[in-house]
Scaffold this active site. Structure first.
Site, PDB file in Angstrom:
ATOM      1  N   TRP B 322      20.676  -9.855  24.526  1.00 22.16           N
ATOM      2  CA  TRP B 322      19.242 -10.057  25.307  1.00 22.16           C
ATOM      3  C   TRP B 322      18.159 -10.256  24.517  1.00 22.16           C
ATOM      4  CZ3 TRP B 322      15.079  -6.990  25.267  1.00 22.16           C
ATOM      5  CH2 TRP B 322      14.376  -6.932  26.230  1.00 22.16           C
ATOM      6  N   HIS B 323      18.035  -9.475  23.286  1.00 19.30           N
ATOM      7  CA  HIS B 323      16.975  -9.860  22.442  1.00 19.30           C
ATOM      8  C   HIS B 323      16.682 -11.160  21.942  1.00 19.30           C
ATOM      9  CE1 HIS B 323      17.318  -5.303  22.422  1.00 19.30           C
ATOM     10  NE2 HIS B 323      16.153  -5.493  22.086  1.00 19.30           N
ATOM     11  N   GLY B 324      17.577 -11.942  22.048  1.00 14.90           N
ATOM     12  CA  GLY B 324      17.398 -13.329  21.291  1.00 14.90           C
ATOM     13  C   GLY B 324      18.768 -14.167  21.214  1.00 14.90           C
ATOM     14  N   PHE B 466      11.247 -12.059  23.881  1.00 17.68           N
ATOM     15  CA  PHE B 466      12.631 -11.780  24.610  1.00 17.68           C
ATOM     16  C   PHE B 466      12.552 -11.651  26.199  1.00 17.68           C
ATOM     17  CE2 PHE B 466      12.563  -8.847  20.708  1.00 17.68           C
ATOM     18  CZ  PHE B 466      12.921  -9.692  19.955  1.00 17.68           C
TER      19      PHE B 466
END
Lengths: 308, 466
Positions: B322-324, B466
């Site tokens: 999800w963060h990257g 993000f």
């Protein structure tokens, strides 16, 4: 809501009072600096009356030995170069200088790019302390952001992040330290040599030109013409090889357009691959600066004679 | 529009004034328009994506609520999730997946060329997508009925204080607030203002200052010694906390002034005694989202032990992704998941009462472990991360300070942050600190420190990407 507004107002008044008090104190100590880069900027803008003025970034600051220029030309010299500050800074300083007097020779050490780079605008913060006292610099300083004039309502803001630098610049110890490293009239030599073999560096290829940068660069050239000050634009030595550099090409083209001599030392055999003359790949050490300044002196002498 | 921009400092007070002057029935329209204006300051065209996500989730929830057959409701929910995550996938993960597939196939001796998309990642897409999908799931699970008022639902998805970097709100909490008649509340406004000032301090004085050192070291790891890399990693731990925590604080403060309660997103995370506790204090709105919408639906802890471990690992790996779109984030998520599993396997959860030295040791150990995971989070690539770890273990050498003044300001910022967090953590409530004059002094000092030591280059917030 009135209660909230009144508390907000009290808070704001406290901030304003403290801002004025602290800002004035910082202003006093800033302009009281007797050494360091803040002092050099103030001296360049407000005091120097040197015959030969060198403009540029860190490369100018470390490459042009003013003592040598003075000894060999009988002209006084001052190096206004400042680390990480490029054409915006240089043009703003030139405007202040020309308001006070007309130097006999100006050398502009070109470094940087004509492409947009936000950090070049951010670096204009180094001129904020002079905004109020130097009307001539304002149009350049205001390029920093469209809200800059409002931010400058604060007295602290021009001295943002400068507290320790201001403090150090007021210390006698710093003055002695600068003398010990051989600093003279703005010039700060670098010591140590570059180790290892040289590399081929990927330099600028074609890019979109930042109109502000191109305009301000041309303004620098035109100001010297207007005041009839002979100008040399120089690209000082580097210790790397490269295929081509769009920024250098552009600089050359603009200089040619205005019939200003542009001398490019970036491929000079006298310097490239000679690690003992360099501190790092973009900066000459004291020995390199001495050799390079000798070459510049020759150019200055020719230029001054030509313009007599 | 960035919270740390001069434009926002003009925008927000104007929004507040008009908001409270307008009659209640018009306020949602005003907030919706200002929210879209706020977002369109980046890339106007991407407002269409928020609009699409809003329409998709609203329509799916609307029909879901009117259907009685579970199978059809489930189909609608799946359709809603696929469409929303499809947009997210296209903009955020497509190139990552195709690049990884290309590398894998090339390794296996096959050459397959995938079409490339060079799309700019829309700011905050992961945040509003998760918020909207969370709403659809809540309606499916009958935690709340579908929102009848499309405009107020659109406002729920795009509410500007938390639109681009959270907190990721739950429909059950935020949506009802848009129906309430809100009057200006002095206490809330004061609390909101305090949160905003503290948020700016965290962002401008601490995070942006630390980023200068961290970037210098992490962008050239092969040039730096062990000590410099360790210091840069510790600095990054505080940078990301202050960057994201600062944003959350400003968001919550702004919403509070307008009369809305957003969920707490950070609770002094570096005072956590275990990695498990850390995730109860760090990015709380995201970790609870994953708990509610990923971990628990998979069975959570009410399954066999091995399945529970698997559930934890999946939740954290997805959280990493999800963060990257980068393997560094996947490994970061995986390591955090692994720490949770190890805590359970070795029964290492902190006892309720313990000697002070033991508590201190646990906090320190947790901090070290979390810092280890940050290496992967911050490194520009997996290769860089391995270089950093290798050099930390083996490369003695000189300590890089960079700009002396900047380094001093960095330490000053961290000290003030830790002192404040410690004060709050110990819940000291000293009478002298609670005095009105002391509060004036504290918040005036914070404002002056922002002016004196803040970094004013308008740098973006890390979590925007993000």
């Amino acid at each position: 809501m009135i209660k909230y507004a009144s508390h907000l107002l009290i808070g704001l008044i406290l901030v304003v009072i403290a801002d004025i008090a602290i800002g004035k104190a910082l202003e006093y100590f800033y302009f009281n600096n007797e050494s360091g880069l803040l002092h050099r900027t103030t001296y360049s803008i407000e005091e120097t009356e040197a015959d030969v003025l060198v403009f540029g970034s860190s490369r100018a600051n470390h490459h042009y030995d003013t003592k040598l220029i003075e000894e060999q030309t009988n002209l006084s010299a001052y190096n206004t170069g400042r680390d990480g500050n490029f054409i915006f800074y240089q043009t703003a300083v030139l405007k202040s200088v020309l308001k006070r007097y007309t130097p006999k020779q100006i050398v502009l050490d070109f470094t940087g790019t004509f492409a947009f780079n936000q950090s070049d605008y951010d670096r204009l913060s180094s001129l904020l302390p002079y905004y109020r006292g130097h009307e001539e610099m304002r149009d350049v300083i205001l390029l920093k952001s469209k809200f800059e004039r409002f931010k400058l309502w604060s007295d602290i803001y021009p001295y943002n992040s400068l507290l320790t630098t201001i403090a150090v610049g007021n210390l006698e110890f710093n003055k002695r330290r600068e003398n010990n490293v051989g600093a003279y009239n703005g010039y700060v030599p670098m010591h140590g040599t570059m180790q290892g073999s040289i590399e081929t560096v990927k330099t600028d290829t074609m890019y979109d030109i930042d109109d502000n940068k191109a305009r301000v660069f041309e303004e620098f050239l035109l100001l010297t013409k207007e005041h009839k000050v002979p100008l040399l634009v120089v690209y000082s030595p580097v210790n790397y090889t490269y295929a081509s550099d769009y920024s250098i090409e552009l600089c050359g083209r603009i200089c040619a357009k205005h019939q200003i001599p542009f001398i490019d030392f970036s491929r000079s055999d006298d310097f490239v691959s000679k690690g003992d003359l360099f501190h790092d790949e973009s900066h000459l050490n004291a020995a390199g600066a001495e050799l390079f300044t000798e070459k510049i002196i020759q150019l200055i002498e020719d230029s001054v004679i030509d313009n007599r | 529009m960035l919270f740390n921009s001069f434009t926002y400092l003009l925008f927000f007070p104007l929004v507040c004034i008009f908001y409270f002057v307008l009659p209640h029935r018009m306020r949602w329209v005003f907030l919706l328009l200002t929210s879209y204006f706020f977002y369109m300051n980046w890339e106007p065209i991407y407002a269409l994506l928020i609009g699409s996500s809003t329409v998709i989730t609203y329509a799916c929830a609307y029909f879901m609520d009117s259907l009685r057959v579970d199978r059809k409701r489930k189909t609608l929910l799946i359709l809603c999730i696929v469409l929303n995550f499809g947009i997210l996938f296209l903009f955020k993960y497509y190139n990552f997946i195709t690049d990884s597939a290309f590398d894998l196939l090339t390794y296996l001796g096959l050459r397959v060329d995938f079409p490339k998309f060079s799309l700019l990642l829309p700011v905050g897409i992961s945040f509003y997508t998760f918020q909207a999908v969370g709403y659809a799931v809540d309606v499916y699970k009958k935690r709340l009925p579908h929102e009848k008022h499309f405009g107020k639902y659109a406002l729920f998805v795009s509410f500007f204080p938390q639109l681009v970097a959270g907190p990721i709100e739950r429909a059950t909490s935020l949506l009802p607030q848009f129906h309430k008649v809100i009057r200006f509340d002095y206490g809330r406004a004061i609390d909101g203002t305090k949160l905003i000032i503290w948020g700016y301090f965290m962002k401008v004085v601490v995070a942006d200052r630390l980023s200068i050192y961290v970037d210098s070291v992490y962008n050239n790891p092969e040039m730096h010694s062990s000590i410099s890399l360790v210091v840069a990693t510790i600095f990054f731990a505080f940078q990301i906390y202050c960057d994201f925590g600062g944003y959350s604080s400003i968001a919550i403060g702004c919403a509070k002034i307008l009369g809305f309660d957003l969920m707490t997103n950070f609770r002094r995370p570096y005072f956590a005694q275990t990695c498990g506790e850390f995730w109860h204090r760090w990015h709380i709105s995201l970790s609870t989202w994953f708990k509610d919408y990923v971990y628990i639906p998979m069975g959570g802890s009410r399954v066999s032990t091995s399945r529970r471990y698997l559930n934890l690992m999946v939740a954290f790996l997805v959280s990493g992704l999800w963060h990257g779109a980068n393997w560094t984030f996947v490994i970061w998520g995986g390591l955090n998941g692994l720490f949770q599993v190890l805590l359970i396997v070795f029964k290492l959860n902190a006892p309720k009462s313990a000697a002070k030295w033991a508590t201190g040791l646990r906090i320190l150990t947790t901090f070290v472990l979390i810092n280890f995971t940050w290496i992967f989070f911050r490194a520009n690539s997996l290769t860089d991360a391995t270089v950093i770890i290798k050099r930390i273990a083996t490369q003695s050498g000189s300590f890089f300070i960079g700009d002396n003044a900047g380094f001093i300001y960095s330490l000053l910022g961290i000290s003030i942050l830790l002192a404040k967090d410690l004060y709050d953590e110990l819940n000291l409530n000293l009478p002298i600190a609670e005095h009105t004059y002391s509060k004036y002094l504290w918040y005036t000092s914070l404002t002056l420190m922002i002016l004196l030591f803040g970094v004013f280059d308008g740098s973006e917030f890390i979590y925007f990407q993000f």
